[in-house]
Structures are given as structure tokens and as C-alpha cells.
Write a protein that holds these residues in place. Sequence first.
Motif, PDB file in Angstrom:
ATOM      1  N   ASN A   1       4.230  16.227  -2.811  1.00 62.69           N
ATOM      2  CA  ASN A   1       3.190  17.249  -2.926  1.00 62.69           C
ATOM      3  C   ASN A   1       3.409  18.175  -4.113  1.00 62.69           C
ATOM      4  OD1 ASN A   1       1.715  16.664  -0.398  1.00 62.69           O
ATOM      5  ND2 ASN A   1       3.598  17.315   0.606  1.00 62.69           N
ATOM      6  N   LEU A   2       4.673  18.324  -4.557  1.00 64.79           N
ATOM      7  CA  LEU A   2       5.031  19.353  -5.532  1.00 64.79           C
ATOM      8  C   LEU A   2       5.176  18.833  -6.954  1.00 64.79           C
ATOM      9  CD1 LEU A   2       7.719  21.274  -3.423  1.00 64.79           C
ATOM     10  CD2 LEU A   2       5.309  21.852  -3.736  1.00 64.79           C
ATOM     11  N   GLY A   3       4.889  17.549  -7.194  1.00 65.42           N
ATOM     12  CA  GLY A   3       5.053  17.004  -8.536  1.00 65.42           C
ATOM     13  C   GLY A   3       4.100  17.624  -9.542  1.00 65.42           C
ATOM     14  N   LYS A   4       4.573  17.765 -10.765  1.00 72.77           N
ATOM     15  CA  LYS A   4       3.723  18.273 -11.852  1.00 72.77           C
ATOM     16  C   LYS A   4       2.893  17.156 -12.469  1.00 72.77           C
ATOM     17  CE  LYS A   4       5.600  22.271 -11.278  1.00 72.77           C
ATOM     18  NZ  LYS A   4       4.850  23.334 -10.573  1.00 72.77           N
ATOM     19  N   HIS A   5       3.460  15.944 -12.505  1.00 69.11           N
ATOM     20  CA  HIS A   5       2.749  14.787 -13.047  1.00 69.11           C
ATOM     21  C   HIS A   5       2.485  13.716 -11.997  1.00 69.11           C
ATOM     22  CE1 HIS A   5       2.919  15.864 -17.307  1.00 69.11           C
ATOM     23  NE2 HIS A   5       4.149  16.271 -17.103  1.00 69.11           N
ATOM     24  N   ILE A   6       3.223  13.750 -10.897  1.00 70.44           N
ATOM     25  CA  ILE A   6       3.158  12.685  -9.897  1.00 70.44           C
ATOM     26  C   ILE A   6       2.924  13.286  -8.520  1.00 70.44           C
ATOM     27  CG2 ILE A   6       4.448  10.806  -8.803  1.00 70.44           C
ATOM     28  CD1 ILE A   6       6.167  10.740 -11.415  1.00 70.44           C
ATOM     29  N   LYS A   7       1.957  12.755  -7.808  1.00 72.52           N
ATOM     30  CA  LYS A   7       1.742  13.114  -6.405  1.00 72.52           C
ATOM     31  C   LYS A   7       1.509  11.827  -5.620  1.00 72.52           C
ATOM     32  CE  LYS A   7      -0.177  17.748  -7.194  1.00 72.52           C
ATOM     33  NZ  LYS A   7       1.004  18.485  -6.738  1.00 72.52           N
ATOM     34  N   CYS A   8       1.937  11.823  -4.370  1.00 71.79           N
ATOM     35  CA  CYS A   8       1.776  10.645  -3.525  1.00 71.79           C
ATOM     36  C   CYS A   8       1.484  11.098  -2.103  1.00 71.79           C
ATOM     37  CB  CYS A   8       3.037   9.781  -3.555  1.00 71.79           C
ATOM     38  SG  CYS A   8       2.978   8.322  -2.482  1.00 71.79           S
ATOM     39  N   VAL A   9       0.429  10.553  -1.509  1.00 77.77           N
ATOM     40  CA  VAL A   9       0.074  10.877  -0.135  1.00 77.77           C
ATOM     41  C   VAL A   9      -0.235   9.588   0.612  1.00 77.77           C
ATOM     42  CG1 VAL A   9      -0.830  13.158  -0.717  1.00 77.77           C
ATOM     43  CG2 VAL A   9      -2.374  11.203  -0.683  1.00 77.77           C
ATOM     44  N   TYR A  10      -0.209   9.674   1.936  1.00 74.18           N
ATOM     45  CA  TYR A  10      -0.570   8.535   2.787  1.00 74.18           C
ATOM     46  C   TYR A  10      -1.716   8.942   3.703  1.00 74.18           C
ATOM     47  CZ  TYR A  10       3.657   6.168   1.254  1.00 74.18           C
ATOM     48  OH  TYR A  10       4.621   5.557   0.487  1.00 74.18           O
ATOM     49  N   ARG A  11      -2.716   8.090   3.766  1.00 69.18           N
ATOM     50  CA  ARG A  11      -3.870   8.326   4.611  1.00 69.18           C
ATOM     51  C   ARG A  11      -3.982   7.201   5.627  1.00 69.18           C
ATOM     52  NH1 ARG A  11      -8.055   9.588  -0.390  1.00 69.18           N
ATOM     53  NH2 ARG A  11      -7.198  11.629  -0.975  1.00 69.18           N
ATOM     54  N   ILE A  12      -4.218   7.564   6.864  1.00 66.19           N
ATOM     55  CA  ILE A  12      -4.398   6.584   7.928  1.00 66.19           C
ATOM     56  C   ILE A  12      -5.834   6.671   8.411  1.00 66.19           C
ATOM     57  CG2 ILE A  12      -3.680   5.868  10.229  1.00 66.19           C
ATOM     58  CD1 ILE A  12      -0.911   6.917   9.616  1.00 66.19           C
ATOM     59  N   LEU A  13      -6.572   5.574   8.249  1.00 63.79           N
ATOM     60  CA  LEU A  13      -7.990   5.535   8.592  1.00 63.79           C
ATOM     61  C   LEU A  13      -8.163   4.820   9.924  1.00 63.79           C
ATOM     62  CD1 LEU A  13      -9.334   4.447   5.089  1.00 63.79           C
ATOM     63  CD2 LEU A  13      -9.012   6.763   5.944  1.00 63.79           C
ATOM     64  N   VAL A  14      -8.867   5.446  10.830  1.00 56.83           N
ATOM     65  CA  VAL A  14      -9.137   4.875  12.154  1.00 56.83           C
ATOM     66  C   VAL A  14     -10.633   4.594  12.236  1.00 56.83           C
ATOM     67  CG1 VAL A  14      -9.006   5.223  14.640  1.00 56.83           C
ATOM     68  CG2 VAL A  14      -7.216   6.164  13.153  1.00 56.83           C
ATOM     69  N   ASP A  15     -10.983   3.320  12.377  1.00 54.22           N
ATOM     70  CA  ASP A  15     -12.385   2.910  12.380  1.00 54.22           C
ATOM     71  C   ASP A  15     -12.695   2.180  13.684  1.00 54.22           C
ATOM     72  OD1 ASP A  15     -14.990   2.414  11.013  1.00 54.22           O
ATOM     73  OD2 ASP A  15     -14.351   0.341  11.247  1.00 54.22           O
ATOM     74  N   VAL A  16     -13.711   2.621  14.395  1.00 56.04           N
ATOM     75  CA  VAL A  16     -14.141   1.998  15.647  1.00 56.04           C
ATOM     76  C   VAL A  16     -15.477   1.307  15.409  1.00 56.04           C
ATOM     77  CG1 VAL A  16     -14.729   2.367  18.063  1.00 56.04           C
ATOM     78  CG2 VAL A  16     -12.922   3.740  16.995  1.00 56.04           C
TER      79      VAL A  16
END
Length: 367
Positions: A280-295
Motif C-alpha cells: 500500500n505504501l510504495g511510491k512506484h509500486i502498489k499491489c492489492v488482491y481483490r476477491i470477486l463473488v458472483d452468484v
Amino acid sequence: MNELALRTNKGLYVGGETVYGAVYLQIDRVTSGTGVKLKFHGYEDFYYEERGSQRYSGTGEFSVMRGRKEHFDVEVPIYTSTDPIPLGCYVFPFQYELPADLPATFHCKGPLYEATIKYEVKACVIGKETNLKVSQPLIIREVVEPSLLKDAVRYEDQSEVLKCGCYRQGDISVVASLDKTEYTVGDTGTVSVDISNSTSVKIRNIRVNMKRVVHLMKGQWVCTAAAAEASKMSNRMSASAGQPGPLVEKVWSETREGTSNKKVELALPVELKNLPPVVNLGKHIKCVYRILVDVGLKSSLSLPTGLLKIPYLHPPGNSEWDDWKPPHWVSQCERMTVEGKFAVSSNVLAQEEFAGLPTFQVLVENK
């Protein structure tokens, strides 16, 4: 043989903490070395290749975006002498306060990019004996920010189901959640999905996908052609080339077949192995994970897709630090005084910060 060793009090740190440690040196044959130097270095760096573009140099080379941030780069001698270091065993205690708000240790590589956030401490003997050097990685975990945890690991929605577009059949409610707000790479998490269906519409399937999203930002375009062409190309691209969009990759998925049950409860295990951590704190690099729930429903109807986020996926432990074994001669070391930026006061040397380091006797208060 002459030998150099390095040890810190921990393998894992967060920004703002102080690293305590010691450099151990054995000189059992005549050396040309006249001192010992210590270096702390932390940076983030990425490259991104642009393909299928019209921005070519004429030589067929494609353009590359690069971004780099030095978080700290401090190198100073901790011991110097006008004469070669005499025979003997020596220990040099040190301390260094890390800057605050450091992004997590990170490495990720894809078809078009590579991104790295790396921290390490190095020691070497000053002089012609250049083979006497040693390094140790510092694994940094990000400080947990409470505001990022709020509502990130739970999704709840209720949708009204209509027949023929106007007649109400009932509601379908979906509650999806993660079992924790923080994980470490290698953990197994759990995605829970609870569905309440008061309608006659059957559930076709339940799909859960986890995607990694890497953002590379604030880079500069360069060209892989010759220097002269690269300079011209860089100038042309600087005004027109934007930042690369989010780099999205599916890293896990699970599909369960549908059911006519009015109440559905699922608990899906998610193995978080071999993944780069959240940044979250990168100046040039950020990485997140998203979990999608589809019914999906057995009709032309669809429910809104639920979104969960993993607020923190921390890097794994420091295996090099965990596996370190002190050389047999360490117990014979004579303690040397370190002056300057990395100096440690005598009262700190007697505190618990040095308790796990060889040769240090720590005073423990009775409780």
C-alpha cells in the motif's frame, strides 16, 4: 582463514523500528584490511515493456518504462585504522533507525514487467581484501493502517427478484466474508459465502475469483536503442506516454454448482502460497488482491458481484535470518567501540535488544 559474519536482532521489521546488530570479524592470517564498513540500503524498482506501440526508434527496439525510489542508502565506516587489522576476533555492535512508512518487501514478475522492493544490510572489510564481505536481507512488513481494514473483508447485499420485469418474487441476499484482515504469504485463508434465497429462482453457480492487481506508477519512458536515439525518443515520449494501466492477473478461482436450496453456506479455503505481498505504501509500486463473488441464477437475472479485499498479505519470514548459524570463533570476539552514525551506547548494549546476539550479556530485571 579470515572471515566476516553479520547478525541482526530480528529478521522482520516495520518502518520506524531500529535495527540492532553486530558485525563479527576473524583475522587469523595477515590482512591488508584497515577497517570495517557497514551499509543499509532499501529501494523499489520496476521496469515495464511497451509492446505493440507506434513509439519505435527506427531500429526495431521497443520502449521501456522505468521507476526507482531509494528509501535509504547509508554507508559509513564503523572501524578504521592506519595499520592493517591485527590478528584476532572482533565484534562491532551497531544500530540503525529505519525510515517510517516503508512499503513491504516485494517481488513480482510478469510477461511485460518486473517489480522489486528490497532491503538489506551489508558489511565489508576496507582495503584490498575485497573478498571479505557479507550481506543479510531485511524483510519489511507494512504498518497496519486501521482505516484500510474497515469493511474490506465483508460484503453484504440483498437483491429483489422480479418476474416478467414487474412482479416481485422475493429477495436473494448474499453475505461474503474473509476470516481475517491480515495474512502472511503461505497462510490458508477462508472465504465464506452465505446465501438466503426466498424466491423460486434456482442458483446456477457460485464463482469466487481472486485477482492480483499491480500498479506501476511515476515511471519514466526510456528507449532500448542506442544512446543518441534513446535521448531523442525519450524526449518525444515524455510528453505523450502515460502510465501503464493496472496489471490484473487471476491467481485463484473456485466454482460451485448451483442449488435450489433456500439457504446456502460455503467455506472455501484459499492457499496464499507463492504470492507477492500486498503493498500500500510504495511510491512506484502498489499491489492489492481483490476477491470477486458472483452468484449466477438459472434465468436471465443476475446479482451484483460482491467484492472483498485482502487488506494485508504480509511477506513471509526471513529464511536467511532463521537459518543463520554463528561461526565457532564468534564466542572469542573482543568487543570494539563503534563511533558515528551506527554507534550504540553502553546502556543499550545491556538491554534486551541485544539479548539474542552472540557475545552480549544482557541484564534482565527481576519481575
